[in-house]
Scaffold this motif. Sequence first.
Motif, mmCIF file in Angstrom:
data_model
loop_
_atom_site.group_PDB
_atom_site.id
_atom_site.type_symbol
_atom_site.label_atom_id
_atom_site.label_comp_id
_atom_site.label_asym_id
_atom_site.label_seq_id
_atom_site.Cartn_x
_atom_site.Cartn_y
_atom_site.Cartn_z
ATOM 1 N N VAL A 1 0.798 -1.079 -0.071
ATOM 2 C CA VAL A 1 -0.108 -0.248 -0.039
ATOM 3 C C VAL A 1 0.859 1.190 0.082
ATOM 4 N N SER A 2 0.432 2.141 -0.865
ATOM 5 C CA SER A 2 1.348 3.415 -0.850
ATOM 6 C C SER A 2 0.658 4.504 0.255
ATOM 7 N N ALA A 3 1.570 4.796 1.163
ATOM 8 C CA ALA A 3 0.982 5.774 2.161
ATOM 9 C C ALA A 3 1.987 6.672 2.593
ATOM 10 N N GLY A 4 2.755 7.485 1.926
ATOM 11 C CA GLY A 4 3.917 8.286 2.109
ATOM 12 C C GLY A 4 5.116 7.154 1.893
ATOM 13 N N ASN A 5 5.448 6.342 2.756
ATOM 14 C CA ASN A 5 6.345 5.360 2.618
ATOM 15 C C ASN A 5 5.444 4.251 2.251
ATOM 16 N N ASP A 6 6.051 3.057 1.321
ATOM 17 C CA ASP A 6 4.995 1.883 1.158
ATOM 18 C C ASP A 6 5.022 1.159 2.253
ATOM 19 N N LEU A 7 3.894 0.476 2.489
ATOM 20 C CA LEU A 7 3.663 -0.297 3.546
ATOM 21 C C LEU A 7 3.401 -2.003 2.989
ATOM 22 N N LEU A 8 4.089 -2.788 3.654
ATOM 23 C CA LEU A 8 3.767 -4.318 3.153
ATOM 24 C C LEU A 8 2.676 -4.508 4.070
ATOM 25 N N VAL A 9 1.643 -5.466 3.407
ATOM 26 C CA VAL A 9 0.520 -5.861 3.894
ATOM 27 C C VAL A 9 0.880 -7.212 4.427
ATOM 28 N N GLU B 1 -3.664 -9.452 10.147
ATOM 29 C CA GLU B 1 -3.137 -8.694 9.142
ATOM 30 C C GLU B 1 -2.417 -7.502 9.865
ATOM 31 N N VAL B 2 -0.944 -7.278 9.194
ATOM 32 C CA VAL B 2 -0.550 -6.003 9.854
ATOM 33 C C VAL B 2 0.151 -5.440 8.728
ATOM 34 N N TYR B 3 0.463 -4.218 9.010
ATOM 35 C CA TYR B 3 1.176 -3.166 7.742
ATOM 36 C C TYR B 3 2.636 -2.950 8.469
ATOM 37 N N ILE B 4 3.432 -3.046 7.583
ATOM 38 C CA ILE B 4 5.158 -3.142 8.038
ATOM 39 C C ILE B 4 5.594 -2.227 6.868
ATOM 40 N N PRO B 5 6.073 -0.992 7.681
ATOM 41 C CA PRO B 5 6.724 -0.095 6.687
ATOM 42 C C PRO B 5 7.751 -0.631 6.069
ATOM 43 N N PHE B 6 7.688 -0.320 4.511
ATOM 44 C CA PHE B 6 8.795 -0.990 3.828
ATOM 45 C C PHE B 6 10.095 0.038 3.503
ATOM 46 N N VAL B 7 10.678 0.088 4.754
ATOM 47 C CA VAL B 7 12.052 0.796 4.944
ATOM 48 C C VAL B 7 12.999 0.000 5.220
ATOM 49 N N GLU B 8 14.309 0.400 4.664
ATOM 50 C CA GLU B 8 15.613 -0.529 5.061
ATOM 51 C C GLU B 8 15.615 -0.865 6.544
ATOM 52 N N GLY C 1 12.709 -16.195 -2.340
ATOM 53 C CA GLY C 1 11.110 -15.797 -1.880
ATOM 54 C C GLY C 1 10.902 -15.543 -0.707
ATOM 55 N N ARG C 2 11.876 -14.924 -0.014
ATOM 56 C CA ARG C 2 11.684 -14.078 1.279
ATOM 57 C C ARG C 2 12.130 -12.888 1.616
ATOM 58 N N ILE C 3 11.630 -12.329 2.529
ATOM 59 C CA ILE C 3 11.767 -10.857 3.197
ATOM 60 C C ILE C 3 12.307 -10.935 4.617
ATOM 61 N N GLU C 4 13.207 -10.615 5.175
ATOM 62 C CA GLU C 4 13.890 -10.534 6.358
ATOM 63 C C GLU C 4 13.265 -9.359 7.225
ATOM 64 N N ILE C 5 12.814 -9.155 8.188
ATOM 65 C CA ILE C 5 12.386 -8.170 9.010
ATOM 66 C C ILE C 5 12.885 -7.856 10.436
ATOM 67 N N THR C 6 13.293 -6.702 10.733
ATOM 68 C CA THR C 6 13.521 -6.505 12.094
ATOM 69 C C THR C 6 12.717 -5.385 12.691
ATOM 70 N N PRO C 7 11.548 -6.110 13.283
ATOM 71 C CA PRO C 7 10.291 -5.264 13.580
ATOM 72 C C PRO C 7 10.640 -4.460 15.119
ATOM 73 N N PRO C 8 10.365 -3.237 15.101
ATOM 74 C CA PRO C 8 10.385 -2.740 16.386
ATOM 75 C C PRO C 8 9.381 -3.275 17.372
ATOM 76 N N PRO C 9 9.654 -3.148 18.548
ATOM 77 C CA PRO C 9 8.951 -3.427 19.573
ATOM 78 C C PRO C 9 7.488 -3.068 19.314
ATOM 79 N N GLY C 10 6.391 -3.807 19.558
ATOM 80 C CA GLY C 10 5.088 -3.655 19.258
ATOM 81 C C GLY C 10 4.415 -3.623 17.873
ATOM 82 N N LEU C 11 5.328 -3.583 16.839
ATOM 83 C CA LEU C 11 4.790 -3.567 15.495
ATOM 84 C C LEU C 11 4.008 -4.645 15.097
ATOM 85 N N LEU C 12 4.137 -5.727 15.453
ATOM 86 C CA LEU C 12 3.359 -7.148 15.071
ATOM 87 C C LEU C 12 2.232 -6.981 16.110
#
Length: 182
Positions: free
Chosen positions: A135-143, A151-158, A169-180
């Motif tokens: 989803v485009s919302a300023g920064n792109d969000l991965l649904v 379902e969660v929205y994860i900011p698509f930032v490095e 076929g994978r994305i690795e994330i380092t979610p900040p506390p509470g994001l999930l």
Amino acid sequence: MSESTTTIETAWLAIGQIVAPQGLRGEMRVNPSSDFPERFLIPGPRWLRRPRQTEPEVVELERGRAIAGKNLYIVQLAGITSREQAEALRGCELLVPASDRPELDEGEFHVLDLIDLSVIDQASSTPLGIVRDVVSAGNDLLVVELTDGREVYIPFVEAIVPVVDLAQGRIEITPPPGLLEL
């Protein structure tokens, strides 16, 4: 982000939707689902899919222009010369062949390439879910559909998504506390 996730088949990419007529001479407003302005500015063939149809029909883009300050384009299609004809196309999608995908720079990805990738917690290697949309919302969000069905929205930032491995076929994330937990 680049092209919309809406596809008719894998052979087509949706680049925008006709949302309203513009003026009296058949021009139309298009809400883009593509980050490539040339899709709406450079004349040539496009394909039109009407609501509830599966097969697109070829149309000729005669001209287009951006509306300053808005994320909309005004386009003129060959043979559409009245407001009534333009109104009849409201809700139709504009398409291009999937083979027309532009080359991207390092670190850029086509939306369709991200859909259905596995999402892994980088620190623990724990599978978290699957990318379902972008989803485009300023920064792109991965649904992301988590393994528990939420379902969660994860900011698509490095900083949060340091690894996108299309080959694996994978994305690795380092979610900040509470994001999930949202």
